[in-house]
Design an enzyme around this catalytic site. Structure first.
Site, PDB file in Angstrom:
ATOM      1  CB  SER A 207      -0.988  -0.003   1.164  1.00 39.12           C
ATOM      2  OG  SER A 207      -0.359  -0.360   2.357  1.00 39.12           O
ATOM      3  CG  HIS A 235      -4.072  -0.685  -2.432  1.00 43.47           C
ATOM      4  ND1 HIS A 235      -4.458   0.633  -2.403  1.00 43.47           N
ATOM      5  CD2 HIS A 235      -3.807  -1.028  -1.153  1.00 43.47           C
ATOM      6  CE1 HIS A 235      -4.416   1.086  -1.162  1.00 43.47           C
ATOM      7  NE2 HIS A 235      -4.013   0.087  -0.381  1.00 43.47           N
ATOM      8  CE  LYS A 266      -7.495   0.349   0.497  1.00 47.19           C
ATOM      9  NZ  LYS A 266      -7.383   1.193   1.684  1.00 47.19           N
TER      10      LYS A 266
HETATM   11  C1  LIG Z   1      -3.310  -3.582   1.838  1.00 50.61           C
HETATM   12  C2  LIG Z   1      -4.483  -3.170   2.662  1.00 50.61           C
HETATM   13  N1  LIG Z   1      -5.181  -4.103   3.305  1.00 50.61           N
HETATM   14  C3  LIG Z   1      -6.239  -3.788   4.077  1.00 50.61           C
HETATM   15  C4  LIG Z   1      -6.631  -2.487   4.255  1.00 50.61           C
HETATM   16  C5  LIG Z   1      -7.785  -2.163   5.149  1.00 50.61           C
HETATM   17  O1  LIG Z   1      -8.890  -1.820   4.379  1.00 50.61           O
HETATM   18  P1  LIG Z   1     -10.041  -0.842   4.897  1.00 50.61           P
HETATM   19  O2  LIG Z   1      -9.471   0.531   4.997  1.00 50.61           O
HETATM   20  O3  LIG Z   1     -11.059  -0.977   3.814  1.00 50.61           O
HETATM   21  O4  LIG Z   1     -10.502  -1.354   6.213  1.00 50.61           O
HETATM   22  C6  LIG Z   1      -5.932  -1.472   3.596  1.00 50.61           C
HETATM   23  C7  LIG Z   1      -6.338  -0.063   3.768  1.00 50.61           C
HETATM   24  O5  LIG Z   1      -5.586   0.841   3.903  1.00 50.61           O
HETATM   25  C8  LIG Z   1      -4.835  -1.824   2.787  1.00 50.61           C
HETATM   26  O6  LIG Z   1      -4.113  -0.875   2.164  1.00 50.61           O
END
Ligand SMILES: Cc1ncc(COP(=O)(O)O)c(C=O)c1O
Length: 418
Positions: A207, A235, A266
């Site tokens: 991320s 992502h 996202k």
């Molecule tokens: C790689 C990854 N996994 C999980 C999440 C968590 O997702 P959410 O913000 O929809 O709870 C994120 C969010 O930043 C992320 O970038």
């Protein structure tokens, strides 16, 4: 008392109470507060976090009455403001009301939840799917239910917090391998009892820097050492692959990855998440994943957002193509300006600065020039790894991108970065 910079540089400890019990809860909070204030005042910069912008995730946002081009949102395909998505959400709220007011096992399952699980299985090419209330809960709730005390979870060093917390909660033994390093993964796999249950978990797209996991190599090692593979496609969903099905489509590995997690925060521009896997795994999670069982189900408006977005994605790939065009334009423009950036097949462009003060200054100067951008500095990364995380949206116009490049040039020169 140590300054915040000394603490971050590892020269002094942030907390050094003589006895563990001498620090009250309030002491702990006050200490954090003074650390935070000291860090910001050392840098003489306004806090760049929790800036108030309205509306969120639009190509242009308002902050204190000033317009800013948004280069910090994960609304990659622009669905948050898409007329067809908004229309579907309004229609659904009229029919279903605002929320489910119950957990899924009790009164919180509607035909919309079942429909979305079916549609996502189809989109992500998985046997079955289970919805969660956030992406974080998806990863955390899947890992913590599946793995137990005698199991091993192999996790990339740069995995998202939702994975790290899932492993902690599972009480499984964590084996952290070097970032996307197959030698390190294999060394870890080889060190585990061959009889033990092993789960390899990786972000699909990492991320912060937007680079992608070497899934084919991970799968080869998983087969060699009899491990399951879980990928967090937060992502990648809607982005990677010709039709946007995600990292599995990108690598043409349909049917080969055991567990695929996604988020709706996202590309799907709302909140929530889903995990796809074999029916037996999904059934197990439905009864054993506490973040699934013990929380309210997704509200109908959220489901409508994802269903409408999926419909648009299935009909045409023009938004994916527009996004790729925007990414290419911005990336090439930044390279022409001699910025040091990461090159990935994703809409995340890391602009490496290598110094926290300069990174924060650049974000602040860019904001002054009309650009919203996210600085990534300690404690998120080390001081030397400080960077600006640019995220591109399909909904940004050519003029907005050109305006942004002009401002990068102006500020980059002013700070001596180019
Ligand atoms: C790689 C990854 N996994 C999980 C999440 C968590 O997702 P959410 O913000 O929809 O709870 C994120 C969010 O930043 C992320 O970038």
């Amino acid at each position: 008392m140590a300054t915040a910079r000394e603490i971050l540089a590892g020269k002094k400890n942030a907390a050094s109470p003589k006895s563990h019990y001498k620090e009250t809860f309030l002491d702990k909070c006050s200490k954090f507060h003074s650390f935070h204030m000291s860090y910001m005042s050392t840098l003489n910069i306004q806090n760049p976090y929790m800036r108030v912008v309205d509306p969120p995730a639009s190509p242009v946002v308002l902050k204190n009455g000033k317009t800013l081009i948004m280069l910090g949102s994960n609304n990659y395909l622009g669905f948050s403001t898409h007329p067809a998505v908004k229309k579907e959400v309004k229609r659904t709220v009229e029919m279903y009301g605002t929320g489910s007011c119950s957990s899924r096992p009790l009164a919180g399952t509607t035909s919309l939840h079942i429909k979305l699980e079916r549609e996502l299985s189809n989109f992500k090419r998985t046997e079955a799917t289970l919805l969660f209330s956030t992406g974080y809960m998806t990863m955390m709730g899947t890992i913590s239910a599946l793995a137990g005390e005698n199991d091993f979870v192999l996790s990339d060093q740069l995995n998202h917090a939702s994975i790290i917390d899932g492993i902690r909660l599972s009480r499984a033994q964590a084996k952290i391998y070097k970032h996307n390093d197959m030698e390190s993964l294999e060394q870890n796999l080889a060190s585990i009892d061959p009889e033990a249950n092993k789960l390899i978990v990786t972000d699909g797209v990492f991320s912060i820097k937007g680079d992608i996991a070497s899934l084919p190599e991970i799968k080869k090692l998983a087969d060699k050492y009899n491990a399951l593979v879980m990928v967090d496609d937060a992502h990648g969903t809607g982005i990677l692959g010709e039709k946007g099905h995600g990292i599995v489509e990108h690598y043409h590995m349909e049917g080969q990855i055991d567990i695929v997690g996604s988020t709706f925060s996202k590309v799907f521009s709302t909140v929530g998440g889903a995990v796809g896997a074999k029916k037996e795994i999904i059934d197990f999670l439905r009864f054993n994943s506490r973040p699934f069982v013990f929380t309210a189900s997704l509200p109908p408006s959220v489901i409508a957002t994802v269903l409408a977005s999926l419909r648009i994605l299935k009909r045409s790939t023009h938004l994916i193509k527009k996004l790729r065009k925007n990414v290419k334009f911005l990336r090439e423009g930044l390279l022409d300006l001699n910025f040091r950036i990461g090159i990935n097949p994703t809409p995340i462009i890391p602009l490496f600065i290598g110094d926290d003060v300069k990174t924060l200054k650049m974000a602040a100067e860019l904001e002054g020039e009309g650009i919203f951008i996210n600085p990534v500095v300690p404690p998120g990364v080390s001081v030397e790894s400080s960077l600006l995380r640019i995220s591109v949206m399909a909904s940004l116009s050519q003029e907005e991108l050109e305006f942004a490049l002009d401002k990068f040039k102006l500020v980059g020169k002013k700070l001596g970065l180019i």
